[in-house]
Scaffold this motif. Sequence first.
Motif, short mmCIF file in Angstrom:
data_model
loop_
_atom_site.label_atom_id
_atom_site.label_comp_id
_atom_site.label_asym_id
_atom_site.label_seq_id
_atom_site.Cartn_x
_atom_site.Cartn_y
_atom_site.Cartn_z
N LYS A 75 0.85 -1.19 0.00
CA LYS A 75 0.00 0.00 0.00
C LYS A 75 0.88 1.24 0.00
O LYS A 75 1.95 1.24 0.63
CB LYS A 75 -0.91 0.05 1.24
CG LYS A 75 -1.99 -1.02 1.28
CD LYS A 75 -1.52 -2.31 1.88
CE LYS A 75 -1.18 -2.21 3.34
NZ LYS A 75 -0.76 -3.51 3.92
N SER A 76 0.43 2.29 -0.68
CA SER A 76 1.18 3.54 -0.67
C SER A 76 0.22 4.72 -0.67
O SER A 76 -0.90 4.63 -1.17
CB SER A 76 2.12 3.64 -1.88
OG SER A 76 1.39 3.83 -3.08
N LEU A 77 0.68 5.83 -0.11
CA LEU A 77 -0.06 7.09 -0.11
C LEU A 77 0.93 8.21 -0.35
O LEU A 77 1.93 8.32 0.36
CB LEU A 77 -0.78 7.31 1.23
CG LEU A 77 -1.45 8.68 1.41
CD1 LEU A 77 -2.58 8.87 0.39
CD2 LEU A 77 -1.97 8.85 2.83
N GLU A 78 0.66 9.04 -1.35
CA GLU A 78 1.53 10.16 -1.67
C GLU A 78 0.74 11.46 -1.58
O GLU A 78 -0.34 11.58 -2.15
CB GLU A 78 2.10 10.00 -3.08
CG GLU A 78 2.99 11.16 -3.52
CD GLU A 78 3.62 10.92 -4.89
OE1 GLU A 78 4.28 9.86 -5.04
OE2 GLU A 78 3.44 11.74 -5.80
N LEU A 79 1.31 12.44 -0.88
CA LEU A 79 0.76 13.79 -0.81
C LEU A 79 1.77 14.73 -1.42
O LEU A 79 2.96 14.71 -1.06
CB LEU A 79 0.49 14.18 0.65
CG LEU A 79 -0.49 13.28 1.42
CD1 LEU A 79 -0.55 13.70 2.88
CD2 LEU A 79 -1.87 13.32 0.79
N VAL A 93 6.91 18.39 -5.47
CA VAL A 93 7.42 18.11 -4.12
C VAL A 93 6.41 17.19 -3.46
O VAL A 93 5.21 17.51 -3.44
CB VAL A 93 7.60 19.40 -3.30
CG1 VAL A 93 8.12 19.06 -1.90
CG2 VAL A 93 8.54 20.37 -3.99
N HIS A 94 6.86 16.05 -2.94
CA HIS A 94 5.89 15.13 -2.35
C HIS A 94 6.49 14.28 -1.24
O HIS A 94 7.72 14.12 -1.14
CB HIS A 94 5.26 14.22 -3.42
CG HIS A 94 6.24 13.28 -4.06
ND1 HIS A 94 6.75 13.48 -5.33
CD2 HIS A 94 6.80 12.12 -3.63
CE1 HIS A 94 7.57 12.49 -5.63
NE2 HIS A 94 7.62 11.65 -4.62
N LEU A 95 5.60 13.72 -0.43
CA LEU A 95 5.94 12.77 0.63
C LEU A 95 5.18 11.49 0.37
O LEU A 95 3.96 11.52 0.14
CB LEU A 95 5.56 13.33 2.00
CG LEU A 95 5.76 12.39 3.20
CD1 LEU A 95 7.24 12.13 3.44
CD2 LEU A 95 5.11 12.98 4.46
N THR A 96 5.88 10.36 0.39
CA THR A 96 5.27 9.06 0.13
C THR A 96 5.41 8.18 1.37
O THR A 96 6.51 8.02 1.91
CB THR A 96 5.95 8.36 -1.06
OG1 THR A 96 5.87 9.20 -2.22
CG2 THR A 96 5.27 7.03 -1.36
N LEU A 97 4.29 7.61 1.81
CA LEU A 97 4.27 6.61 2.89
C LEU A 97 3.87 5.27 2.28
O LEU A 97 2.97 5.21 1.43
CB LEU A 97 3.27 7.02 3.97
CG LEU A 97 3.45 8.42 4.57
CD1 LEU A 97 2.32 8.73 5.55
CD2 LEU A 97 4.80 8.56 5.24
N TRP A 98 4.50 4.19 2.72
CA TRP A 98 4.20 2.88 2.14
C TRP A 98 4.31 1.78 3.18
O TRP A 98 4.97 1.92 4.21
CB TRP A 98 5.13 2.59 0.96
CG TRP A 98 6.59 2.48 1.34
CD1 TRP A 98 7.48 3.50 1.45
CD2 TRP A 98 7.29 1.29 1.67
NE1 TRP A 98 8.71 3.02 1.83
CE2 TRP A 98 8.62 1.66 1.96
CE3 TRP A 98 6.95 -0.06 1.73
CZ2 TRP A 98 9.59 0.73 2.32
CZ3 TRP A 98 7.91 -1.00 2.10
CH2 TRP A 98 9.22 -0.58 2.38
#
Length: 223
Positions: A75-79, A93-98
């Motif tokens: 699973k991943s979420l990018e803002l 410019v982004h932050l990715t959580l996985w």
Amino acid sequence: MTDFVDIYGLVSPYGGFQNLAFNTNPTINTPNQGLGIAGGLKLNNNLYAVASIADANADPSDANFNVFSDGNLFKSLELGYTSSFDRIYFDNVHLTLWHADAAEDGSRAEDYGAAFSAAWFVGNTWMPFLRAGASKGTAALYDRSVSTGIGYYGRNTDLAGLGLNWAEARGVDGDQITLEAFYRLSIAPGLQITPSAQFISNPLLNPDQDSIALFSLRTRIVF
């Protein structure tokens, strides 16, 4: 997954950097091609979100259509932020959580992490970038990684790139430093050649050598 998870303007291995430290984020345990779903949402004129869920054990030669009931998911979420959505690939410019579930057969432990990326196309000529990531688990190539560099777009579709990476790997002593330089030369429409050089100091997965130098010539034909 690497087509839309934590990408930036110099990510393509066909026309940009060749080392994984620069054309991916090696702290993210992205799975192989397989069943999955992803979607994006514009939050306002500049902010966006992208989420995905996919088979963490994907095998392109053996599709598993029971993945969402069996588990073992990535699973991943990018803002992210962009100057405008027609330039999301260039000004970003982004932050990715996985997160990746542990494999049921015990071959892979639970993995998770975060990655940051900032790249901006200045004057449609220069693209400086800063990318970093950290992960916990056993499957990602690096535990920690920081990359920085710049791309320069010259005449026609020529492109020069210079990148520097620092990395640590799980269970391996020392720090690895990677330097890559390349120049993509457009010979004719549909024909490009890219000479490149890489220098790796203290290669983490080859402790018998103090350093490694790599030289390559890539040819790309489009028709």
